[in-house]
Design an enzyme around this catalytic site. Structure first.
Site, PDB file in Angstrom:
ATOM      1  N   LEU A  36       0.996  -1.108 -10.172  1.00  0.00           N
ATOM      2  CA  LEU A  36       2.374  -1.166 -10.541  1.00  0.00           C
ATOM      3  C   LEU A  36       3.220  -1.635  -9.249  1.00  0.00           C
ATOM      4  O   LEU A  36       2.767  -1.393  -8.123  1.00  0.00           O
ATOM      5  CB  LEU A  36       2.832  -0.128 -10.825  1.00  0.00           C
ATOM      6  CG  LEU A  36       2.386   0.399 -12.522  1.00  0.00           C
ATOM      7  CD1 LEU A  36       2.760   2.344 -12.422  1.00  0.00           C
ATOM      8  CD2 LEU A  36       2.392  -0.315 -13.302  1.00  0.00           C
ATOM      9  N   SER A  37       4.592  -2.416  -9.686  1.00  0.00           N
ATOM     10  CA  SER A  37       5.312  -2.468  -8.624  1.00  0.00           C
ATOM     11  C   SER A  37       5.879  -1.389  -7.781  1.00  0.00           C
ATOM     12  O   SER A  37       5.947  -0.314  -8.251  1.00  0.00           O
ATOM     13  CB  SER A  37       6.555  -3.170  -9.292  1.00  0.00           C
ATOM     14  OG  SER A  37       7.451  -3.440  -8.421  1.00  0.00           O
ATOM     15  N   GLY A  38       5.572  -1.431  -6.413  1.00  0.00           N
ATOM     16  CA  GLY A  38       5.954  -0.237  -5.797  1.00  0.00           C
ATOM     17  C   GLY A  38       4.584   0.745  -5.454  1.00  0.00           C
ATOM     18  O   GLY A  38       4.781   1.831  -4.504  1.00  0.00           O
ATOM     19  N   GLY A  39       3.671   0.219  -5.893  1.00  0.00           N
ATOM     20  CA  GLY A  39       2.373   1.103  -5.725  1.00  0.00           C
ATOM     21  C   GLY A  39       1.815   1.060  -4.297  1.00  0.00           C
ATOM     22  O   GLY A  39       1.321   1.944  -3.920  1.00  0.00           O
ATOM     23  N   GLY A  40       2.027   0.045  -3.494  1.00  0.00           N
ATOM     24  CA  GLY A  40       1.727  -0.082  -2.078  1.00  0.00           C
ATOM     25  C   GLY A  40       0.715  -1.415  -1.893  1.00  0.00           C
ATOM     26  O   GLY A  40       0.132  -1.275  -0.944  1.00  0.00           O
ATOM     27  N   LYS A  41       0.727  -2.347  -2.684  1.00  0.00           N
ATOM     28  CA  LYS A  41      -0.110  -3.462  -2.619  1.00  0.00           C
ATOM     29  C   LYS A  41       0.389  -4.352  -1.304  1.00  0.00           C
ATOM     30  O   LYS A  41      -0.514  -4.541  -0.635  1.00  0.00           O
ATOM     31  CB  LYS A  41       0.120  -4.349  -3.639  1.00  0.00           C
ATOM     32  CG  LYS A  41      -0.521  -3.646  -5.021  1.00  0.00           C
ATOM     33  CD  LYS A  41      -0.129  -4.544  -6.264  1.00  0.00           C
ATOM     34  CE  LYS A  41       0.988  -5.061  -6.604  1.00  0.00           C
ATOM     35  NZ  LYS A  41       1.777  -4.049  -7.048  1.00  0.00           N
ATOM     36  N   SER A 109      -0.863  -8.201 -11.470  1.00  0.00           N
ATOM     37  CA  SER A 109      -1.949  -8.705 -12.367  1.00  0.00           C
ATOM     38  C   SER A 109      -2.140  -7.469 -13.566  1.00  0.00           C
ATOM     39  O   SER A 109      -3.372  -6.931 -13.400  1.00  0.00           O
ATOM     40  CB  SER A 109      -3.254  -9.194 -11.566  1.00  0.00           C
ATOM     41  OG  SER A 109      -3.540  -8.310 -10.662  1.00  0.00           O
TER      42      SER A 109
HETATM   43  P1  ADP Z   1       3.707  -3.251  -3.975  1.00  0.00           P
HETATM   44  O1  ADP Z   1       3.665  -4.420  -3.141  1.00  0.00           O
HETATM   45  O2  ADP Z   1       2.827  -2.553  -4.728  1.00  0.00           O
HETATM   46  O3  ADP Z   1       5.007  -3.376  -4.905  1.00  0.00           O
HETATM   47  P2  ADP Z   1       4.977  -1.974  -1.567  1.00  0.00           P
HETATM   48  O4  ADP Z   1       3.968  -1.947  -0.617  1.00  0.00           O
HETATM   49  O5  ADP Z   1       6.191  -2.837  -1.634  1.00  0.00           O
HETATM   50  O6  ADP Z   1       4.370  -2.055  -3.147  1.00  0.00           O
HETATM   51  O7  ADP Z   1       5.666  -0.619  -1.384  1.00  0.00           O
HETATM   52  C1  ADP Z   1       4.900   0.694  -1.386  1.00  0.00           C
HETATM   53  C2  ADP Z   1       5.643   1.858  -0.782  1.00  0.00           C
HETATM   54  O8  ADP Z   1       4.932   2.829  -0.903  1.00  0.00           O
HETATM   55  C3  ADP Z   1       6.000   1.418   0.586  1.00  0.00           C
HETATM   56  O9  ADP Z   1       7.403   1.889   0.950  1.00  0.00           O
HETATM   57  C4  ADP Z   1       5.143   2.297   1.394  1.00  0.00           C
HETATM   58  O10 ADP Z   1       5.380   2.701   2.758  1.00  0.00           O
HETATM   59  C5  ADP Z   1       4.711   3.475   0.608  1.00  0.00           C
HETATM   60  N1  ADP Z   1       3.526   4.131   0.766  1.00  0.00           N
HETATM   61  C6  ADP Z   1       3.147   5.364   0.984  1.00  0.00           C
HETATM   62  N2  ADP Z   1       1.690   5.732   1.040  1.00  0.00           N
HETATM   63  C7  ADP Z   1       1.271   4.500   0.826  1.00  0.00           C
HETATM   64  C8  ADP Z   1      -0.028   4.172   0.972  1.00  0.00           C
HETATM   65  N3  ADP Z   1      -1.073   5.118   0.988  1.00  0.00           N
HETATM   66  N4  ADP Z   1      -0.304   2.544   0.668  1.00  0.00           N
HETATM   67  C9  ADP Z   1       0.533   1.729   0.279  1.00  0.00           C
HETATM   68  N5  ADP Z   1       1.709   2.286   0.390  1.00  0.00           N
HETATM   69  C10 ADP Z   1       2.360   3.454   0.544  1.00  0.00           C
END
Ligand code: ADP
Length: 342
Positions: A36-41, A109
């Protein structure tokens, strides 16, 4: 000389815990981060990119948002357009992978079938499920998108009013609501190591380190480094020997009567001699050196053992001294590629 044979046996019997398999000889690979968006990718992909580049590997990052601005402009968010977007990313990833690049794809995706399609196309592919519950992603709202969805500005948002089909058996699952970024990225590096992807990739910026030391006897020094440790002698002068110490230049100068001075310093709850130098080897190299040292009856300062258990830098390690008293540390990381900082 006393050697704890039980410890040594345990080490030789330990299955290769995340260690590179020598049978596998691979180059490029696509690391496909879905979630998901905000998941951490994006966060994980930045971490991985930095880590791999530091090691001198060729890396390309295909970020969903960046790709949409440059490669797939005009595609919207219907299922057909999303699938087409993923196919085009897959096409690029495939080309790069075939050319020996570590390709990190960071894209929501959402549909399983097209992810499977690109997986089959690329072959050298690992699917990473970057998993955090929707509530956590929404609370993070890194790009402010969830708020805009709730305000009615954005429609068809994955996870809210558009489906997300999570991987049924991902190669790696990162629970980013429960793990640090470091832990999530390490899981991926461990998987790549297990699958042998670091085996054939040679760090391109491998500048040899040089160390010059004093030694009491050139003959004993040659016997120790060349015959016992097994590194090659590259050049010999009247009063010095130059060894290729695992890719680094070790020069030993003859200083009769020299004896190195070490002090003990605590590292990971054990005292080790400082200064010391050494190398991080593959498990196979570590094991065969350990056997050779035992066969030659070399005295260990610290017998072979495993330390930092469960941490990213978990490692087999042993300490010894050369004939002039220089401390030497030989280790082998169990969870990350040789030379990687965890
Ligand atoms: P995405 O690219 O999936 O939309 P983002 O990487 O932009 O998500 O944002 C994910 C957020 O979650 C960031 O603020 C990041 O610091 C936080 N976070 C916390 N723990 C983790 C982790 N284990 N892996 C990735 N992001 C994490």
């Amino acid at each position: 000389m006393s050697i704890d044979t039980q410890v040594l046996q345990e080490i030789s019997l330990t299955p290769s815990l995340g260690v590179i398999s020598h049978e596998e000889q691979k180059c490029g690979v696509t690391i496909w981060l879905t979630g998901l968006s905000g998941g951490g990718k994006t966060t994980i992909s930045r971490f991985l990119e930095k880590e791999l580049r530091t090691q001198g590997y060729r890396v390309a990052v295909l970020d969903g948002d960046v790709v949409r601005q440059n490669l797939t402009q005009g595609l919207g968010f219907s299922r057909e357009d999303r699938d087409e977007n993923v196919r085009r990313i897959g096409f690029m990833a495939d080309l790069l992978t075939q050319n020996g690049v570590f390709v990190i794809v960071s894209a929501i995706s959402p549909y399983r079938s097209v992810r499977q399609e690109v997986r089959q196309r690329i072959g050298d592919f690992i699917e990473v499920y970057v998993n955090a519950p929707l509530e956590v992603c929404e609370q993070r709202d890194v790009k402010g998108l969830y708020k805009r969805v709730r305000d009615g500005e954005i429609k068809h948002f994955t996870g809210i009013d558009d489906p997300y089909e999570s991987p049924l058996s991902p190669d790696v699952e990162c629970r980013t609501d429960q793990e640090s970024v470091d832990e999530s990225a390490t899981k991926i590096l461990v998987k790549l190591t297990e699958l042998g992807y670091f085996q054939n990739q040679k760090a391109s910026s491998n500048i040899p380190f040089h160390l010059s030391i004093s030694v009491d006897s050139l003959e004993l020094t040659r016997n120790f480094y060349k015959d016992i440790i097994g590194v090659s002698e590259r050049r010999t002068g009247r009063s010095s020997i130059h060894f290729d110490f695992y890719g680094c230049q070790l020069t030993c100068h003859h200083v009769p009567g020299y004896s190195a001075k070490n002090i003990q310093r605590e590292v990971g709850a054990e005292d080790v001699p400082v200064p010391h130098f050494g190398a991080a080897l593959t498990f196979q190299e570590f094991s065969s050196l350990k056997e050779r040292l035992i066969d030659y009856g070399i005295k260990f300062i610290k017998k072979p053992h495993i330390r930092f258990i469960g941490k990213g830098h978990e490692q087999y390690v042993m300490f010894l001294e050369d004939p002039s008293g220089h401390g030497i540390e030989i280790k082998s990381f169990t969870r990350v590629p040789v030379g990687t900082w965890a």
